[in-house]
Scaffold this motif. Structure first.
Motif, PDB file in Angstrom:
ATOM      1  N   UNK A  24       0.833  -1.197   0.000  1.00  0.00           N
ATOM      2  CA  UNK A  24       0.000   0.000   0.000  1.00  0.00           C
ATOM      3  C   UNK A  24       0.863   1.241   0.000  1.00  0.00           C
ATOM      4  N   UNK A  25       0.238   2.384   0.172  1.00  0.00           N
ATOM      5  CA  UNK A  25       0.959   3.642   0.328  1.00  0.00           C
ATOM      6  C   UNK A  25       1.829   4.016  -0.852  1.00  0.00           C
ATOM      7  N   UNK A  30       3.972   3.509  -6.521  1.00  0.00           N
ATOM      8  CA  UNK A  30       5.124   3.344  -7.409  1.00  0.00           C
ATOM      9  C   UNK A  30       4.915   2.149  -8.327  1.00  0.00           C
ATOM     10  N   UNK A  31       4.465   1.020  -7.778  1.00  0.00           N
ATOM     11  CA  UNK A  31       4.163  -0.151  -8.601  1.00  0.00           C
ATOM     12  C   UNK A  31       3.130   0.179  -9.668  1.00  0.00           C
ATOM     13  N   UNK A  32       2.068   0.846  -9.274  1.00  0.00           N
ATOM     14  CA  UNK A  32       1.009   1.185 -10.219  1.00  0.00           C
ATOM     15  C   UNK A  32       1.547   2.086 -11.327  1.00  0.00           C
ATOM     16  N   UNK A  90      11.608   0.884  -0.516  1.00  0.00           N
ATOM     17  CA  UNK A  90      10.557   1.720   0.065  1.00  0.00           C
ATOM     18  C   UNK A  90      10.086   1.229   1.430  1.00  0.00           C
ATOM     19  N   UNK A  91      10.256  -0.056   1.723  1.00  0.00           N
ATOM     20  CA  UNK A  91       9.689  -0.621   2.952  1.00  0.00           C
ATOM     21  C   UNK A  91      10.227   0.089   4.196  1.00  0.00           C
ATOM     22  N   UNK A 188       5.972  15.021   4.967  1.00  0.00           N
ATOM     23  CA  UNK A 188       4.778  14.232   5.266  1.00  0.00           C
ATOM     24  C   UNK A 188       3.971  13.953   3.999  1.00  0.00           C
ATOM     25  N   UNK A 189       3.718  12.668   3.755  1.00  0.00           N
ATOM     26  CA  UNK A 189       2.917  12.224   2.616  1.00  0.00           C
ATOM     27  C   UNK A 189       1.683  11.531   3.161  1.00  0.00           C
ATOM     28  N   UNK A 190       0.568  11.755   2.511  1.00  0.00           N
ATOM     29  CA  UNK A 190      -0.711  11.229   2.996  1.00  0.00           C
ATOM     30  C   UNK A 190      -0.792   9.726   2.748  1.00  0.00           C
ATOM     31  N   UNK A 191      -0.409   8.935   3.751  1.00  0.00           N
ATOM     32  CA  UNK A 191      -0.479   7.480   3.698  1.00  0.00           C
ATOM     33  C   UNK A 191      -0.953   6.958   5.051  1.00  0.00           C
TER      34      UNK A 191
END
Length: 249
Positions: A24-25, A30-32, A90-91, A188-191
């Motif tokens: 997620x997040x 990035x995958x998408x 990214x993890x 800060x990123x909205x996740x």
């Protein structure tokens, strides 16, 4: 932001992108994005994430703190696809919002183990694959906390500072191999990661942004794709801010 913005297009056809923590997040975004631009995107994570979404990335179960788990995923990936062109480390997780002297030592260590050592472990397994190909891109997801040191987030700040330094070091090591290594440092990123933090802590981060808002996962994904594209050719060992103007260096 304009809803009619025109974004860059890339052709990643035939390329394979491994993204850690992509259930997620930011990782899933990035995958998408890789998938939309023709790449085969793989999610190396303990969790698969929503599998019913169109174009969901293939999941390889990985614990990035365990070498044998990474090796198993690497072997399965190469057996299936024969290559890894892009690695996005990214993890990670933020951990609790606590003063340093109130932090449980084992939890502090766990935050560093996942965010910093996990990035190291995945890289040490994937770099030899890229060396053999004389090509590749590695993007490490750091954080503005690694530059500024966020109060009540000492473990996360220290771990991400380590990711920034490791990115610079590895970028220099691989500078003449055809492999570029860069990092991004989001504010800060909205996740869902923000759910681990107190609302007041999140509001403090928003308040520091000249744009007075959170970043989005899609904005992070677009920066990662540029770093993996042929448009990025003379940047390595660099950290690219994604902070809405908050970063000062």
């Amino acid at each position: 932001m304009s809803t009619s913005a025109s974004f860059a297009r890339y052709d990643f056809s035939g390329r394979v992108a491994v993204v850690t923590g992509a259930a997620g997040g930011i990782g899933r975004a990035i995958c998408d994005a890789f998938t939309r631009h023709g790449a085969t995107a793989l999610n190396w994570d303990r969790a698969a994430g929503p599998a019913d979404a169109p174009g969901a990335p293939r999941h390889f179960e990985v614990d990035i703190t365990r070498g044998e788990s990474i090796q198993a995923a690497l072997t399965a990936t190469l057996d299936a696809y024969g290559r890894i062109d892009y690695l996005v480390n990214n993890a990670g997780f933020a951990g609790p919002t606590l003063a340093l002297d109130e932090y449980d030592p084992l939890e502090w260590q766990r935050v560093v183990e996942v965010n910093l050592l996990g990035t190291y472990h995945v890289s040490r397994f994937v770099v030899p694959v890229m060396r053999r190909a004389n090509a590749g891109r590695i993007v490490n997801v750091a954080s503005l906390a690694g530059k500024e040191g966020t109060p009540n987030a000492s473990a996360y700040s220290a771990a991400k500072a380590g990711v920034i330094a490791m990115t610079k070091s590895l970028g220099k090591e691989l500078a003449q191999t055809g492999i570029l290594v860069n990092g991004i440092a989001p504010a800060a990123v909205e996740t869902t990661l923000l759910a681990q933090m107190s609302p007041s802590h999140v509001q403090t981060m928003i308040g520091k942004s000249p744009m007075a808002r959170l970043g989005t996962v899609d904005e992070a994904a677009r920066l990662v794709l540029w770093l993996c594209s042929d448009s990025c050719s003379f940047s390595t060992g660099a950290i690219f801010d994604l902070s809405g103007g908050r970063a000062t260096y």
